[in-house]
Design an enzyme around this catalytic site. Structure first.
Site, short mmCIF file in Angstrom:
data_model
loop_
_atom_site.label_atom_id
_atom_site.label_comp_id
_atom_site.label_asym_id
_atom_site.label_seq_id
_atom_site.Cartn_x
_atom_site.Cartn_y
_atom_site.Cartn_z
N ASP A 117 -26.01 49.26 12.71
CA ASP A 117 -25.08 50.23 13.31
C ASP A 117 -23.62 49.82 13.10
OD1 ASP A 117 -27.47 51.31 14.33
OD2 ASP A 117 -27.31 50.08 16.13
N GLU A 138 -27.17 61.17 17.19
CA GLU A 138 -26.72 59.98 17.92
C GLU A 138 -25.57 59.32 17.15
OE1 GLU A 138 -30.08 57.34 18.07
OE2 GLU A 138 -30.43 57.48 15.91
#
Length: 530
Positions: free
Chosen positions: A21, A190
């Protein structure tokens, strides 16, 4: 996307290990990147680059996870999820979501700190992946976040808030600004990253799941919407599955680049660098080769840099592990002993979970390298009680480790054990063998598909050791194979990890120590660059 023969190129991934991420910013001529760290400590790794290709690990922004009691044991599915890194008002800021607690932030005047203690910006279950934005023209501040259905029952939507300019609190209850359920075919929206560009508010956010998804872009003239959307990066006919979730950065010369991850099983989420430009088809960003990820590309127009990568090798000077190491939970005093010489001296911590390394907080870990490699470390098991043991592990939902154990008669033996994914206890991967002198060199050869072959040498000389003269495993003083090939597996949300551990069964008194020296990772195949 063609590259001229005379152009310097890079090849993806630029970070070939589990740097999950990623988010990236530029401050002056320097680029900085942070990633998820989940329940490992220290958390929020901080990486630095001058060319977006070569990265080094310069520190961590989070020294301990709070509340302390919640992270006294491994919590691989909790902790730091999808942080956002920003630079505002002369300070570095990192916001992240803990799915069980809420949205946190830390900040610092310099990338190396000192960083503040975590501040809870908004409490709540399932609040994840926050990203702030300060509007320098209006003085207002905003924050967008996603939702974890496992905690909140909600997912596939992005919620926006006004934020206090000090970054300490949110000023409203929030509004859904993008509802993925209303977009045909979209799911698991997301990881939003919030920007302003060309008079628009932009949200770059992934959808479709980590292994199969895509990168979306959303834009609106007003922060609270309405937003229109477009897919700007997807696998197409490449072998880069699920290319998404990352950050946009612009170089001093005005080039645009996008860093994102690719989920690669036991290797975790490796990081790719994609060219990016604005203006495709009505002003939308174009990422990669017309929306497909590139495997190689012309290097960014930045000053040439020496090849670099986050450190892996360690001599443990003064008994201190390097920045690349993380514990599987908040560390406690006494796990490692500082001293004047080199070598990591770990206490054989007594535990009722000695039968399962996955339950132990006192495992020192680093990321499993993506390329085929050989991992080696020297181990000495010092004075201790029967049952005291230490070794080198490959950890995931399943694990295997090789090391030394003191037997009931006080002698030291070489042991190799493993546990399957569903197993509650480990068992022998090979018969125990004598280890005269209580010393061994341990090796794991990690090949394609994260298939691991363990071996050992119990004829370890004192002092420096020349691995080129180590033998071929057929004679005295050489490496001997142990057990069957072990296929590494990921843990929940994270890739497999290399681990150093020392432990002992429950009992009374000091159980002894183990000393690790000369930890080395040798990449077997280096990719040539021109």
């Amino acid at each position: 996307m063609s590259v001229r023969p005379d152009e310097p190129v890079y090849r993806n991934p630029v970070l070939d290990a589990d740097w999950s991420d990623p988010d990236v910013i530029r401050v002056g001529d320097d680029f900085y990147l942070t990633t998820s760290s989940f329940g490992r400590v220290p958390g929020l790794p901080l990486l630095h680059s001058r060319d977006l290709v070569n990265w080094t690990l310069v520190g961590h922004a989070l020294q301990r996870l709070e509340p302390e009691s919640e992270f006294a044991v491994p919590r691989h599915d909790r902790g730091v999820w999808a942080p956002s890194l920003r630079h505002h008002d002369g300070r570095f800021w990192i916001f992240w979501g803990d799915p069980d607690q809420g949205i946190f932030q830390v900040n610092a005047p310099e990338i190396r700190g000192p960083w503040t203690r975590p501040h809870l910006v908004k409490a709540g279950k399932g609040l994840i992946d926050p990203c702030p934005l300060w509007d320098d023209e209006t003085g207002e501040a905003y924050l967008v976040h996603a939702w974890a259905k496992s905690r909140s029952g909600v997912k596939n939507r992005l919620t926006g808030h006004r934020m206090h300019p000090h970054g300490t609190e949110l000023l409203d209850e929030g509004k859904v600004i993008v509802d993925g359920d209303r977009i045909p075919g979209w799911f698991t929206l997301e990881g939003p990253k919030l920007y302003q560009h060309d008079g628009w508010f932009w949200i770059l956010a992934p959808a479709g799941g980590v292994e199969t998804g895509w990168q979306g872009a959303f834009r609106s003239r007003a922060f609270f919407g309405p937003y229109e959307e477009k897919v700007v990066l997807e696998q197409k006919d490449t072998d880069v599955n699920g290319p998404h979730q990352g950050g946009w950065v612009r170089t001093p010369s005005g080039e645009d680049w996008f860093l994102h991850f690719q989920q690669r099983g036991a290797y975790g989420r490796v990081v790719h660098l994609q060219p990016m430009r604005w203006g495709g088809g009505g002003g939308w960003p174009v990422i990669g080769d017309d929306g497909a990820p590139v495997s190689e590309h012309r290097r960014p127009n930045l000053p040439p840099q020496q090849p670099a990568a986050p450190a892996t090798d360690d001599d443990f000077p003064g008994g201190r592990p390097g920045r690349q190491w993380q514990w599987t939970a908040n560390p406690r005093d006494g796990w490692a002993t500082h001293h004047s010489a080199d070598g990591l001296r770990l206490t054989c911590v007594r535990t009722p979970d000695a039968h399962d390394l996955r339950a132990l907080p006192n495992v020192l870990t680093q990321r499993l390298p993506g390329p085929p490699c050989t991992v080696e470390v020297d181990l000495r098991l010092d004075d201790g009680e029967p049952g005291a043991r230490a070794g080198l592990a490959v950890l995931g939902d399943a694990y295997s480790w090789i090391g030394l154990e003191r037997g009931p008669d006080g002698t030291v033996r070489l042991v190799h054990r493993f546990a399957e994914t569903a197993a509650e206890r480990e068992r022998d991967a090979a018969p125990p063998r004598p280890a005269p002198g209580g010393r061994a060199r341990l090796r794991v050869d990690i090949g394609a598909g994260a298939r691991c072959r363990f071996s050992y040498d119990t004829q370890v000389p004192y002092g420096p050791y020349d691995t080129e003269d180590a033998g071929d495993g057929t004679g005295e003083g050489g490496f001997r194979p142990s057990g069957q090939v072990f296929a590494a597996t990921p843990w929940r949300w994270v890739g497999a990890l290399l681990g150093l551990v020392a432990l002992a069964p429950t009992g009374q008194g000091h159980a002894g120590t183990a000393t690790f020296t000369q930890f080395r990772i040798r990449i077997q195949e280096k990719r040539a660059e021109r």
